[in-house]
Motif scaffolding. Structure first.
Motif, PDB file in Angstrom:
ATOM      1  N   CYS A   1      35.549  47.330  27.052  1.00  0.00           N
ATOM      2  CA  CYS A   1      35.984  46.087  26.398  1.00  0.00           C
ATOM      3  C   CYS A   1      37.476  46.089  26.101  1.00  0.00           C
ATOM      4  CB  CYS A   1      35.248  45.906  25.074  1.00  0.00           C
ATOM      5  SG  CYS A   1      33.465  45.902  25.246  1.00  0.00           S
TER       6      CYS A   1
ATOM      7  N   GLY B   1      40.691  43.107  24.716  1.00  0.00           N
ATOM      8  CA  GLY B   1      40.871  41.757  24.169  1.00  0.00           C
ATOM      9  C   GLY B   1      41.851  41.766  23.019  1.00  0.00           C
TER      10      GLY B   1
ATOM     11  N   GLN C   1      48.582  37.841  24.704  1.00  0.00           N
ATOM     12  CA  GLN C   1      47.273  38.334  25.157  1.00  0.00           C
ATOM     13  C   GLN C   1      47.328  39.140  26.456  1.00  0.00           C
ATOM     14  OE1 GLN C   1      48.080  35.160  24.629  1.00  0.00           O
ATOM     15  NE2 GLN C   1      47.618  33.906  26.411  1.00  0.00           N
ATOM     16  N   ASN C   2      48.158  38.708  27.404  1.00  0.00           N
ATOM     17  CA  ASN C   2      48.215  39.441  28.675  1.00  0.00           C
ATOM     18  C   ASN C   2      48.776  40.847  28.468  1.00  0.00           C
ATOM     19  OD1 ASN C   2      47.290  37.107  29.770  1.00  0.00           O
ATOM     20  ND2 ASN C   2      48.994  36.780  31.176  1.00  0.00           N
TER      21      ASN C   2
ATOM     22  N   VAL D   1      46.048  43.153  26.763  1.00  0.00           N
ATOM     23  CA  VAL D   1      44.965  43.668  27.609  1.00  0.00           C
ATOM     24  C   VAL D   1      45.513  44.628  28.676  1.00  0.00           C
ATOM     25  CG1 VAL D   1      43.386  41.725  27.185  1.00  0.00           C
ATOM     26  CG2 VAL D   1      44.875  41.643  29.177  1.00  0.00           C
TER      27      VAL D   1
ATOM     28  N   TYR E   1      36.226  41.257  29.028  1.00  0.00           N
ATOM     29  CA  TYR E   1      37.302  40.643  28.237  1.00  0.00           C
ATOM     30  C   TYR E   1      36.665  39.941  27.054  1.00  0.00           C
ATOM     31  CZ  TYR E   1      40.580  37.292  26.458  1.00  0.00           C
ATOM     32  OH  TYR E   1      41.352  36.557  25.589  1.00  0.00           O
TER      33      TYR E   1
ATOM     34  N   ILE F   1      42.997  34.511  31.990  1.00  0.00           N
ATOM     35  CA  ILE F   1      43.205  35.925  31.652  1.00  0.00           C
ATOM     36  C   ILE F   1      42.359  36.840  32.543  1.00  0.00           C
ATOM     37  CG2 ILE F   1      41.625  36.016  29.656  1.00  0.00           C
ATOM     38  CD1 ILE F   1      43.989  37.753  28.335  1.00  0.00           C
ATOM     39  N   HIS F   2      41.185  36.379  32.961  1.00  0.00           N
ATOM     40  CA  HIS F   2      40.393  37.193  33.899  1.00  0.00           C
ATOM     41  C   HIS F   2      41.170  37.384  35.213  1.00  0.00           C
ATOM     42  CE1 HIS F   2      36.088  37.422  32.205  1.00  0.00           C
ATOM     43  NE2 HIS F   2      36.894  37.058  31.228  1.00  0.00           N
TER      44      HIS F   2
ATOM     45  N   ILE G   1      43.793  39.927  34.614  1.00  0.00           N
ATOM     46  CA  ILE G   1      43.217  41.285  34.556  1.00  0.00           C
ATOM     47  C   ILE G   1      42.951  41.781  35.990  1.00  0.00           C
ATOM     48  CG2 ILE G   1      41.149  42.602  33.856  1.00  0.00           C
ATOM     49  CD1 ILE G   1      41.045  40.578  31.395  1.00  0.00           C
TER      50      ILE G   1
ATOM     51  N   ILE H   1      34.155  41.524  35.946  1.00  0.00           N
ATOM     52  CA  ILE H   1      34.859  41.278  34.680  1.00  0.00           C
ATOM     53  C   ILE H   1      34.032  40.257  33.887  1.00  0.00           C
ATOM     54  CG2 ILE H   1      37.030  40.634  33.563  1.00  0.00           C
ATOM     55  CD1 ILE H   1      38.482  41.188  36.231  1.00  0.00           C
TER      56      ILE H   1
ATOM     57  N   TYR I   1      32.919  38.069  30.420  1.00  0.00           N
ATOM     58  CA  TYR I   1      33.518  37.409  29.250  1.00  0.00           C
ATOM     59  C   TYR I   1      32.599  37.642  28.046  1.00  0.00           C
ATOM     60  CZ  TYR I   1      34.707  34.151  25.697  1.00  0.00           C
ATOM     61  OH  TYR I   1      35.038  33.646  24.472  1.00  0.00           O
TER      62      TYR I   1
END
Ligand code: PEP
Length: 251
Positions: free
Chosen positions: A127, A129, A140-141, A144, A167, A187-188, A191, A209, A211
């Motif tokens: 996990c 996030g 956020q980027n 992670v 995420y 964001i996925h 990632i 990935i 959520y």
């Protein structure tokens, strides 16, 4: 190609009897259905062996919610990856934000846990996030990326390819607030690009990935329709078959 997965995280809920009842009910609900995703239940440690004895692992897979960062020995209260695997569990959630926030799990500790899980043939559901302040600051980027780099990027490509990522924006966990479908996809995709830059496109394209964060019957279909969202890690809605099954069937 990568797998679609819906994994239930029971957290510290359900006594042993209730856990057995839930899993039996879930098993009946999935029986005979041609599901388009793998279904996993991640139970408290104490339930693993019993629940493992009840489920048909072709239909429902079993996972733990944590494992120790040490192999064995004088670590009172800890449960090793080997012990988890010996119950028949195939998965282990690692790095959940509750473990990071309440039990001080750092990326360095998580790196040890991931390696022990892999050494015992457990698939980590790892996990990552950001918290709300980080999202509001547009970080956020970066958050992670750092979590992935520090906890996972010393793995070989072969080992990384065995990992499932989840995420989970911390501000969406158990709050009823969900990332929008567009926020999740954005964001996925980031990632996946981060993984591709380190391990190449083939590994990135085969990494599931998931959520997580207030995913429910009402929003699962839209979230899972995104090209980079390969399923969900489900907390509250995993505690009842009536709320979990519509998510499983959202694919
Ligand atoms: C979780 O804790 O992994 C989670 C996603 O919880 P919830 O679905 O309750 O937000």
């Amino acid at each position: 190609m990568r797998k679609n997965i819906v994994a239930g995280n029971w957290k510290m809920n359900k006594n042993l009897q209730e856990g057995q009842d839930l899993v039996k009910e879930l098993q009946s609900a999935v029986f005979g259905k041609a599901l388009k995703c793998e279904v996993i239940v991640c139970t408290p440690f104490i339930h693993l062996a019993t629940v493992g004895g009840v489920i048909d692992k072709n239909k429902v897979k079993l996972g733990a919610q944590n494992c120790a960062d040490k192999v064995s020995g004088a670590y009172t209260g800890e449960v090793s990856a080997e012990m988890v695997a010996s119950t028949g569990a195939q998965y282990v959630i690692l790095g959940h934000s509750e473990r990071r926030a309440y039990y001080g799990e750092t990326n360095a500790i998580l790196n040890e846990k991931v390696k022990l899980a892999l050494a015992n043939n457990l698939t980590p559901i790892f996990c990552i996030g950001e918290v709300l302040a980080e999202r509001e600051a547009g970080k956020q980027n970066a958050v992670v990326k750092k979590q992935i780099e520090e906890a996972l990027f010393d793995l070989s490509a072969d080992d990384f390819a065995k990992i499932v990522l989840a995420y989970e924006p911390v501000w969406a966990i158990g709050t009823g607030k969900t990332a929008t479908s567009a926020q999740a996809q954005e964001i996925h995709a980031f990632i996946r690009q981060t993984v591709a830059a380190k391990y190449g496109k083939t590994v990135a394209d085969s990494t599931s990935i998931l959520y997580g964060g207030s995913c429910n019957a009402g929003n699962a279909k839209e979230l899972f329709a995104n090209p980079d969202v390969d399923g969900g890690l489900i907390g509250g809605a995993a505690l009842k078959v009536d709320t979990f099954m519509p998510i499983v069937e959202a694919f």
